[in-house]
Design an enzyme around this catalytic site. Structure first.
Site, PDB file in Angstrom:
ATOM      1  N   LEU A  58       0.856  -1.187   0.000  1.00 28.16           N
ATOM      2  CA  LEU A  58       0.000   0.000   0.000  1.00 28.16           C
ATOM      3  C   LEU A  58       0.896   1.242   0.000  1.00 28.16           C
ATOM      4  CD1 LEU A  58      -3.024   0.782   0.047  1.00 28.16           C
ATOM      5  CD2 LEU A  58      -2.913   0.768   2.540  1.00 28.16           C
ATOM      6  N   VAL A 109       1.926   2.845  -5.579  1.00 32.35           N
ATOM      7  CA  VAL A 109       1.062   2.169  -6.543  1.00 32.35           C
ATOM      8  C   VAL A 109      -0.162   1.561  -5.868  1.00 32.35           C
ATOM      9  CG1 VAL A 109       0.968   0.379  -8.314  1.00 32.35           C
ATOM     10  CG2 VAL A 109       3.075   1.687  -7.986  1.00 32.35           C
ATOM     11  N   ILE A 157       0.957   3.874 -19.751  1.00 35.67           N
ATOM     12  CA  ILE A 157       0.791   3.677 -21.190  1.00 35.67           C
ATOM     13  C   ILE A 157       0.326   2.255 -21.478  1.00 35.67           C
ATOM     14  CG2 ILE A 157       1.937   3.762 -23.432  1.00 35.67           C
ATOM     15  CD1 ILE A 157       4.150   5.438 -22.077  1.00 35.67           C
ATOM     16  N   GLY A 194      12.857  14.826  -6.348  1.00 36.53           N
ATOM     17  CA  GLY A 194      12.204  13.530  -6.210  1.00 36.53           C
ATOM     18  C   GLY A 194      12.090  12.760  -7.523  1.00 36.53           C
ATOM     19  N   GLU A 210      16.264   8.723  -7.261  1.00 35.12           N
ATOM     20  CA  GLU A 210      16.418   8.175  -5.916  1.00 35.12           C
ATOM     21  C   GLU A 210      17.761   8.611  -5.320  1.00 35.12           C
ATOM     22  OE1 GLU A 210      14.380   5.259  -4.803  1.00 35.12           O
ATOM     23  OE2 GLU A 210      13.069   5.525  -6.540  1.00 35.12           O
ATOM     24  N   LYS A 248      12.874  -3.640 -18.168  1.00 28.30           N
ATOM     25  CA  LYS A 248      11.688  -3.379 -18.975  1.00 28.30           C
ATOM     26  C   LYS A 248      11.836  -3.876 -20.408  1.00 28.30           C
ATOM     27  CE  LYS A 248      10.307   0.542 -16.118  1.00 28.30           C
ATOM     28  NZ  LYS A 248      10.526   1.980 -15.892  1.00 28.30           N
TER      29      LYS A 248
HETATM   30  N1  NAP Z   1       6.072   4.227  -8.111  1.00 28.78           N
HETATM   31  C1  NAP Z   1       5.893   4.162  -9.413  1.00 28.78           C
HETATM   32  O1  NAP Z   1       5.657   5.184 -10.082  1.00 28.78           O
HETATM   33  C2  NAP Z   1       5.945   2.835 -10.117  1.00 28.78           C
HETATM   34  C3  NAP Z   1       5.744   2.786 -11.513  1.00 28.78           C
HETATM   35  C4  NAP Z   1       5.744   1.544 -12.158  1.00 28.78           C
HETATM   36  C5  NAP Z   1       5.971   0.392 -11.418  1.00 28.78           C
HETATM   37  N2  NAP Z   1       6.207   0.480 -10.061  1.00 28.78           N
HETATM   38  C6  NAP Z   1       6.442  -0.757  -9.344  1.00 28.78           C
HETATM   39  O2  NAP Z   1       5.411  -0.954  -8.400  1.00 28.78           O
HETATM   40  C7  NAP Z   1       5.887  -1.650  -7.265  1.00 28.78           C
HETATM   41  C8  NAP Z   1       5.543  -0.880  -6.008  1.00 28.78           C
HETATM   42  O3  NAP Z   1       6.143   0.389  -6.075  1.00 28.78           O
HETATM   43  P1  NAP Z   1       5.758   1.567  -5.070  1.00 28.78           P
HETATM   44  O4  NAP Z   1       6.395   2.790  -5.629  1.00 28.78           O
HETATM   45  O5  NAP Z   1       4.314   1.566  -4.825  1.00 28.78           O
HETATM   46  O6  NAP Z   1       6.539   1.102  -3.742  1.00 28.78           O
HETATM   47  P2  NAP Z   1       6.418   1.732  -2.262  1.00 28.78           P
HETATM   48  O7  NAP Z   1       5.803   3.083  -2.317  1.00 28.78           O
HETATM   49  O8  NAP Z   1       7.755   1.586  -1.654  1.00 28.78           O
HETATM   50  O9  NAP Z   1       5.384   0.771  -1.508  1.00 28.78           O
HETATM   51  C9  NAP Z   1       5.695  -0.551  -1.161  1.00 28.78           C
HETATM   52  C10 NAP Z   1       4.562  -1.119  -0.325  1.00 28.78           C
HETATM   53  O10 NAP Z   1       4.810  -2.496  -0.071  1.00 28.78           O
HETATM   54  C11 NAP Z   1       4.855  -2.755   1.317  1.00 28.78           C
HETATM   55  N3  NAP Z   1       5.940  -3.712   1.557  1.00 28.78           N
HETATM   56  C12 NAP Z   1       7.185  -3.730   1.002  1.00 28.78           C
HETATM   57  N4  NAP Z   1       7.865  -4.779   1.433  1.00 28.78           N
HETATM   58  C13 NAP Z   1       7.055  -5.465   2.288  1.00 28.78           C
HETATM   59  C14 NAP Z   1       7.178  -6.655   3.058  1.00 28.78           C
HETATM   60  N5  NAP Z   1       8.320  -7.376   3.043  1.00 28.78           N
HETATM   61  N6  NAP Z   1       6.117  -7.054   3.789  1.00 28.78           N
HETATM   62  C15 NAP Z   1       4.971  -6.338   3.807  1.00 28.78           C
HETATM   63  N7  NAP Z   1       4.812  -5.209   3.100  1.00 28.78           N
HETATM   64  C16 NAP Z   1       5.826  -4.778   2.353  1.00 28.78           C
HETATM   65  C17 NAP Z   1       5.111  -1.442   2.018  1.00 28.78           C
HETATM   66  O11 NAP Z   1       4.505  -1.493   3.296  1.00 28.78           O
HETATM   67  P3  NAP Z   1       4.474  -0.242   4.290  1.00 28.78           P
HETATM   68  O12 NAP Z   1       3.532   0.756   3.634  1.00 28.78           O
HETATM   69  O13 NAP Z   1       3.935  -0.764   5.553  1.00 28.78           O
HETATM   70  O14 NAP Z   1       5.899   0.261   4.352  1.00 28.78           O
HETATM   71  C18 NAP Z   1       4.412  -0.458   1.070  1.00 28.78           C
HETATM   72  O15 NAP Z   1       3.056  -0.343   1.374  1.00 28.78           O
HETATM   73  C19 NAP Z   1       7.380  -1.851  -7.517  1.00 28.78           C
HETATM   74  O16 NAP Z   1       7.582  -3.112  -8.091  1.00 28.78           O
HETATM   75  C20 NAP Z   1       7.717  -0.781  -8.540  1.00 28.78           C
HETATM   76  O17 NAP Z   1       8.808  -1.135  -9.370  1.00 28.78           O
HETATM   77  C21 NAP Z   1       6.190   1.670  -9.409  1.00 28.78           C
END
Ligand code: NAP
Ligand code: NAP
EC number: 1.1.1.3
Lengths: 449, 449
Positions: free
Chosen positions: A10, A13, A133, A184, A187, A202
């Protein structure tokens, strides 16, 4: 009917997706049949911007992927583990899976898709490439009637932002990177982006889906943008090019069984090429095939909204298939059968699943045929251009352009653009050139689209 | 399994499609299950570039659409009749239909889709808009999870070619049109293209699919490009714009129930906008929605290959659904039923069919809120700019820019760009202005994106 989702994660994404699904008026009506049944996170105490009923959020992710009530598992955790194991376990429990995790799919796609095929479930990954996209689904459906020979993407927003800023503001890589980190867009540890690793994940995925082969991350040749200097951007501009980090999957000959070249590297793109005008954090994916010619998809490559759109569209596709399945099972039950069917009839549309039946060969980078751009720093001796030319000639590398562009301190700067050459030949020539007494260094080496 | 096609028409699109289907290696494997069973044409004696078995080609089109052996009817005749009647008859005979006929769908879409819904068959039309670009299918599937508020297309290659040439070569509309006719980019009778009628057909279709409403050709406000002069192109360029014929469907307020404005007109597009760099005969469709933001699809808008790709992708989608249907029926038969099901179970995926459940209101053009560009020829009296300004002011039209750009003979030329105004107010101001003694004429009036 109620299709039950178990969402793992959560963060950016996950939250975007939950927001979209909870606020479903004015969207596809099938979304109204979805119930967010469980959401798995790491920390229960973290404040959340979405409101979910008591008990939906849990830290027990294992219990989600095995819960018999859940139809679809949405993995938006990121990282390799526990993501990979949870996806596999969800499949083994007969769940359909939607994931945004390019890293896991690029490395373990083979294992995951093989298992999914055996289990008769779908694994969907629209959000893994190109953010919002729609490109995975068009490649599986509309475009799959073509013989696709080329996919070229600008699939990493961070590096495209950096290169755009370097170009428009004449700043150095280091300065723009520092700025991007503040804003931002990059990273704290920028390696995954600037070294091309994210783009490599990708293009492995795009190559697999476009070609019907299983292309793995280890098949991708990868160079990042750290070596791109403002000097190169300026010269490229003068020569009619912009420099872009391209992710390329391309058949190296016109034959159906041609090996695929799959690679990520900074590339000189002619200014009039459609990819040249993709600026900033945007992504674009260009697909070429027979008989369609060239089509391009353009849009936001990341962000909560864009990614939520992609994840939800995958969910929607599965819900539509489940709904058909359910209608049929009901129809069958109505027929007052003596032997009622004991198992559901799996009928996931073949166009939802990627086909991976083709055998493919990956071409080593030395067999690539391309134009090169190289910049040399030389001691300003008479005849150094002649020596370069001779060395290239010996290895069958013919030159389109040699310019002495100026001086850097004591050293003269020479830029060379070749005609199409085998990369292997070009590298042999370079190895020899680098031993020449007149050559100080070869600060950049870029390919031309 | 053998899915049998009846193809109506063997011209540019029909021939391209037959070529693709006959030469199916290296494409989606489901294409191998297709049999070209009948092809209907006008003349049996015309030489054809594709070879089909004896007896496949016929001039009896009625017999194709009612043939019980045929599963899918592909209508690539063009024109309104007999195309419309044959499509309706095919649907009544239980056939799925694939068509490239924007003219028929834009006028009779309501009748056709209503009948298809009753008959439980699909009507697919990817080729009707944007040639080979996958846009209809993404709008129905991936993008439908968004609240789409805007679709803007460059959907007519001929006019985009003409405007591009006028811009790059500084030629007049008449000269470029004559050239385009020689090159085969424009028809002998160019009305359908240059007066915006073809684009109007296409935006009616896009608006319907994006909004879930039934938008009809008669709902589309339409202006062509005959009034666009090289003078305007030059001024636009100086102001930072290019002129494009845009087809636009847009909700006029952010509310879910907002009326839709659907229109085709030449438009000043800011140079940095993604649509500004779409040159020549290419097409592009930009979609904006919540939460995805902006995505754009780009590619060849016409031609045998591109259109064959789109038509074949529609066929593929239906074949995939039929294959699932067949698998289920076999499964059911295997269950040794007492009461064998007498009718096939219709299970066409809801994402294949367009949803048309929404009630929509079309906003009259007078309610559009937009910026305008207008060019006036005036008698060079002192104070004419003041009079213009006063007149606009009276009607609540505020101006962003007024320039006296030069002279045409005795007349002074004044260009005005407004801020956002209600079109109704702007037109009232113009009516009053045109009665002013100092005003000779108003040669152009364009909207700004
Ligand atoms: N951000 C983007 O724009 C984007 C675009 C395309 C694809 N993606 C892909 O989407 C995925 C998620 O990205 P995100 O940006 O949403 O990541 P994020 O903001 O870091 O969120 C990760 C979520 O997963 C939970 N989590 C991670 N490890 C965990 C574990 N071991 N046990 C339980 N919960 C866990 C975290 O929990 P907590 O909230 O409790 O910390 C958090 O809610 C990734 O694979 C990324 O490559 C992201
Ligand atoms: N061309 C493109 O690039 C393109 C792109 C997108 C969409 N479309 C659409 O595709 C459709 C077909 O276009 P096209 O360019 O292929 O047209 P075309 O080249 O003129 O071919 C029309 C075909 O239909 C047959 N036909 C026409 N009227 C007939 C009748 N009354 N009875 C029997 N046969 C008849 C003709 O038969 P004969 O061969 O015997 O004359 C011919 O084979 C149109 O709706 C068009 O708008 C075309």
């Amino acid at each position: 009917m109620g299709v039950k989702l178990g969402i793992l994660g959560l963060g950016t994404v996950g939250t975007g997706t939950v927001q979209l699904l909870l606020d479903n008026l004015g969207r596809h009506p099938l979304l109204q049949e979805i119930e967010i049944y469980r959401v798995g996170v790491r920390s229960l105490s973290k404040p959340r911007t979405v409101e979910l009923p008591e008990g939906v959020i849990t830290t027990d992710l294992e219990s989600i992927v095995t819960d018999p009530a859940i139809d679809i598992v949405v993995e938006v955790l990121g990282g390799l583990e526990p993501a990979r194991s949870l996806i596999l376990k969800a499949i083994r429990s007969g769940k359909h899976v939607v994931t945004a995790n390019k890293a896991v799919i690029a490395r373990y796609g083979d294992e995951i898709f093989t298992l999914a095929e055996q289990a008769g479930v779908c694994v969907m990954l629209e959000a893994a490439v190109g953010g919002g996209i729609p490109v995975i689904q068009p490649l599986k459906q509309s475009l799959s009637v073509n013989r696709i020979h080329t996919v070229i993407g600008i699939v990493n927003g961070t590096t495209n932002y950096i290169l755009t800023k370097m170009q428009t503001e004449g700043s150095s890589f280091e300065d723009v990177l520092a700025d991007a980190q503040k804003l931002g867009y990059a990273e704290a540890d920028p390696t995954t982006d600037v070294d091309g690793l994210d783009a490599a994940d990708k293009i492995a995925i795009l190559a697999s889906i476009a070609s019907g082969c299983r292309v793995d991350l280890s098949d991708v040749y990868c160079e990042g943008i750290r070596q791109v200097s403002k000097t190169d951007i300026t010269y490229a501009e003068k020569l009619g090019f912009v420099i872009k980090l391209l992710a390329i999957a391309k058949k190296i000959t016109p034959s159906l069984s041609s090996p695929l070249s799959v690679r990520v590297h900074p590339t000189l793109v002619p200014k009039e090429h459609p990819l040249a005008s993709i600026y900033g954090v945007n992504n674009a994916i260009l697909v070429e095939g027979e008989p369609i010619g060239q089509v391009m998809f353009f849009g936001p490559g990341a962000g909560a909204g864009a990614t939520a759109s992609a994840v939800s569209s995958d969910i929607l596709n599965i819900v539509a298939a489940l709904k058909t399945e359910k209608a049929i099972n009901e129809e069958i039950l109505k027929q007052e059968l003596e032997n009622k069917p004991t198992s559901k009839i799996a009928l996931h549309n073949q166009l939802l699943t990627a086909r991976h039946q083709e055998d493919c060969q990956i071409a080593p980078i030395t067999e690539l045929v391309t134009q090169f751009y190289a910049r040399f720093l030389t001691k300003d001796q008479p005849g150094v251009i002649g020596k370069l030319g001779t060395c290239f000639g010996t290895h069958g590398v013919s030159l389109e352009l040699v310019v002495q562009t100026g001086f850097q301190g004591q050293l003269a700067e020479i830029v060379v653009v070749t005609h199409d050459v085998r990369e292997g030949d070009f590298r042999k020539a370079l190895t020899e050139i680098s031993t020449l007494e007149a050559i100080d260094s070869i600060p950049s080496l870029l390919r031309v689209l």
